[in-house]
Design an enzyme around this catalytic site. Structure first.
Site, PDB file in Angstrom:
ATOM      1  N   LYS A  11      47.572  34.596  49.193  1.00 58.61           N
ATOM      2  CA  LYS A  11      48.610  33.975  48.362  1.00 58.61           C
ATOM      3  C   LYS A  11      49.974  34.649  48.560  1.00 58.61           C
ATOM      4  O   LYS A  11      50.058  35.754  49.098  1.00 58.61           O
ATOM      5  CB  LYS A  11      48.151  34.004  46.902  1.00 58.61           C
ATOM      6  CG  LYS A  11      46.887  33.164  46.663  1.00 58.61           C
ATOM      7  CD  LYS A  11      46.541  33.043  45.186  1.00 58.61           C
ATOM      8  CE  LYS A  11      45.294  32.178  44.987  1.00 58.61           C
ATOM      9  NZ  LYS A  11      45.005  31.948  43.554  1.00 58.61           N
ATOM     10  N   TYR A  51      45.930  21.757  44.561  1.00 60.00           N
ATOM     11  CA  TYR A  51      45.385  22.137  43.252  1.00 60.00           C
ATOM     12  C   TYR A  51      45.267  20.951  42.301  1.00 60.00           C
ATOM     13  O   TYR A  51      45.214  21.142  41.074  1.00 60.00           O
ATOM     14  CB  TYR A  51      46.234  23.251  42.641  1.00 60.00           C
ATOM     15  CG  TYR A  51      45.955  24.612  43.244  1.00 60.00           C
ATOM     16  CD1 TYR A  51      44.745  25.273  43.009  1.00 60.00           C
ATOM     17  CD2 TYR A  51      46.888  25.259  44.049  1.00 60.00           C
ATOM     18  CE1 TYR A  51      44.474  26.529  43.560  1.00 60.00           C
ATOM     19  CE2 TYR A  51      46.634  26.514  44.603  1.00 60.00           C
ATOM     20  CZ  TYR A  51      45.425  27.137  44.340  1.00 60.00           C
ATOM     21  OH  TYR A  51      45.157  28.377  44.877  1.00 60.00           O
ATOM     22  N   PHE A  59      48.056  25.899  33.125  1.00 63.15           N
ATOM     23  CA  PHE A  59      48.645  26.803  34.118  1.00 63.15           C
ATOM     24  C   PHE A  59      49.077  26.092  35.398  1.00 63.15           C
ATOM     25  O   PHE A  59      49.607  26.730  36.316  1.00 63.15           O
ATOM     26  CB  PHE A  59      47.674  27.952  34.449  1.00 63.15           C
ATOM     27  CG  PHE A  59      46.337  27.511  35.011  1.00 63.15           C
ATOM     28  CD1 PHE A  59      46.184  27.199  36.362  1.00 63.15           C
ATOM     29  CD2 PHE A  59      45.216  27.442  34.189  1.00 63.15           C
ATOM     30  CE1 PHE A  59      44.957  26.809  36.887  1.00 63.15           C
ATOM     31  CE2 PHE A  59      43.973  27.046  34.702  1.00 63.15           C
ATOM     32  CZ  PHE A  59      43.852  26.730  36.061  1.00 63.15           C
ATOM     33  N   THR A  93      38.289  35.607  38.986  1.00 66.73           N
ATOM     34  CA  THR A  93      39.632  35.016  39.006  1.00 66.73           C
ATOM     35  C   THR A  93      40.651  35.961  38.375  1.00 66.73           C
ATOM     36  O   THR A  93      41.743  36.166  38.924  1.00 66.73           O
ATOM     37  CB  THR A  93      39.628  33.681  38.238  1.00 66.73           C
ATOM     38  OG1 THR A  93      38.602  32.840  38.785  1.00 66.73           O
ATOM     39  CG2 THR A  93      40.971  32.985  38.328  1.00 66.73           C
ATOM     40  N   ASN A 114      46.643  36.442  42.158  1.00 63.16           N
ATOM     41  CA  ASN A 114      45.372  37.127  42.367  1.00 63.16           C
ATOM     42  C   ASN A 114      44.963  37.206  43.846  1.00 63.16           C
ATOM     43  O   ASN A 114      43.784  37.196  44.179  1.00 63.16           O
ATOM     44  CB  ASN A 114      44.278  36.514  41.489  1.00 63.16           C
ATOM     45  CG  ASN A 114      44.070  35.043  41.767  1.00 63.16           C
ATOM     46  OD1 ASN A 114      44.725  34.469  42.634  1.00 63.16           O
ATOM     47  ND2 ASN A 114      43.143  34.429  41.054  1.00 63.16           N
ATOM     48  N   HIS A 117      42.696  32.875  47.606  1.00 62.13           N
ATOM     49  CA  HIS A 117      41.931  31.703  47.187  1.00 62.13           C
ATOM     50  C   HIS A 117      40.587  31.712  47.908  1.00 62.13           C
ATOM     51  O   HIS A 117      40.498  32.156  49.051  1.00 62.13           O
ATOM     52  CB  HIS A 117      42.674  30.413  47.565  1.00 62.13           C
ATOM     53  CG  HIS A 117      41.838  29.175  47.413  1.00 62.13           C
ATOM     54  ND1 HIS A 117      41.624  28.581  46.196  1.00 62.13           N
ATOM     55  CD2 HIS A 117      41.118  28.451  48.329  1.00 62.13           C
ATOM     56  CE1 HIS A 117      40.830  27.524  46.366  1.00 62.13           C
ATOM     57  NE2 HIS A 117      40.505  27.427  47.639  1.00 62.13           N
ATOM     58  N   GLU A 128      39.137  21.267  51.808  1.00 61.88           N
ATOM     59  CA  GLU A 128      40.242  22.232  51.923  1.00 61.88           C
ATOM     60  C   GLU A 128      40.491  22.627  53.376  1.00 61.88           C
ATOM     61  O   GLU A 128      41.647  22.841  53.781  1.00 61.88           O
ATOM     62  CB  GLU A 128      39.943  23.459  51.060  1.00 61.88           C
ATOM     63  CG  GLU A 128      39.970  23.147  49.568  1.00 61.88           C
ATOM     64  CD  GLU A 128      39.544  24.302  48.675  1.00 61.88           C
ATOM     65  OE1 GLU A 128      39.532  24.112  47.451  1.00 61.88           O
ATOM     66  OE2 GLU A 128      39.206  25.398  49.189  1.00 61.88           O
TER      67      GLU A 128
END
Ligand code: UDP
Ligand code: MG
Length: 142
Positions: A11, A51, A59, A93, A114, A117, A128
């Site tokens: 990320k 997402y 969120f 998570t 975090n 993914h 994905e």
């Protein structure tokens, strides 16, 4: 092939902190092979699409902003039981709940930021993988 791949992203905050190398090292040490990989940057629209499953969550908007805020690394990882084994490697998570030795324990900075993914099912891993890569981008080690 089904069951043998998962899709990861390193990320934006982890890329910005120069964690690409250390995270890829943990991935390799855990026995995953990289079947495809690229450095890229998601547009707002791409992050929304990736997402979409979370579009009803509180969120979601912040997550989309964050995920499109800077470069990411996307990769298809190959290993027996890839989805489940990778979820074990990345940890919970929320990094506050992640076990020692997991990528999120070591490199995540918050519930949102975090570090990585990981796909949550074989079915989503395929979706994905197709989101980021053409079949011709993929190396087959088997
Ligand atoms: N997320 C967040 N707040 C939350 C839950 C999740 O910002 O309360 C972010 C976080 O970056 C997480 C992503 O949304 O990795 C997707 O959430 P999911 O529940 O699918 O967690 P994951 O599968 O990534 O562990
Ligand atoms: Mg998820």
């Amino acid at each position: 092939m089904a069951g043998n791949i998962t899709l990861t992203m390193i990320k934006p905050e982890a890329v910005a902190k120069n964690y690409i190398g250390p995270i890829l090292n943990m991935i390799n040490e855990a026995g995953f092979k990289i079947a495809a990989m690229k450095l890229t940057k998601l547009s707002t629209r791409q992050a929304e699409a990736f997402y979409a499953i979370h579009s009803d969550k509180p969120f979601y908007a912040d997550l989309v902003d964050f995920m499109s805020s800077g470069p990411i690394v996307a990769a298809i990882l190959e290993r027996d039981n890839a989805v489940e084994e990778f979820r074990k490697l990345i940890g919970a998570t929320n990094p506050e709940n992640a076990e020692e030795g997991t990528i999120r324990k070591q490199y995540a900075e918050s519930l949102q930021k975090n570090a990585v993914h990981g796909s949550d099912s074989d079915e989503n891993a395929l979706v994905e993988a197709d989101f980021f890569f053409a079949n011709s981008d993929r190396v087959d080690y088997m």
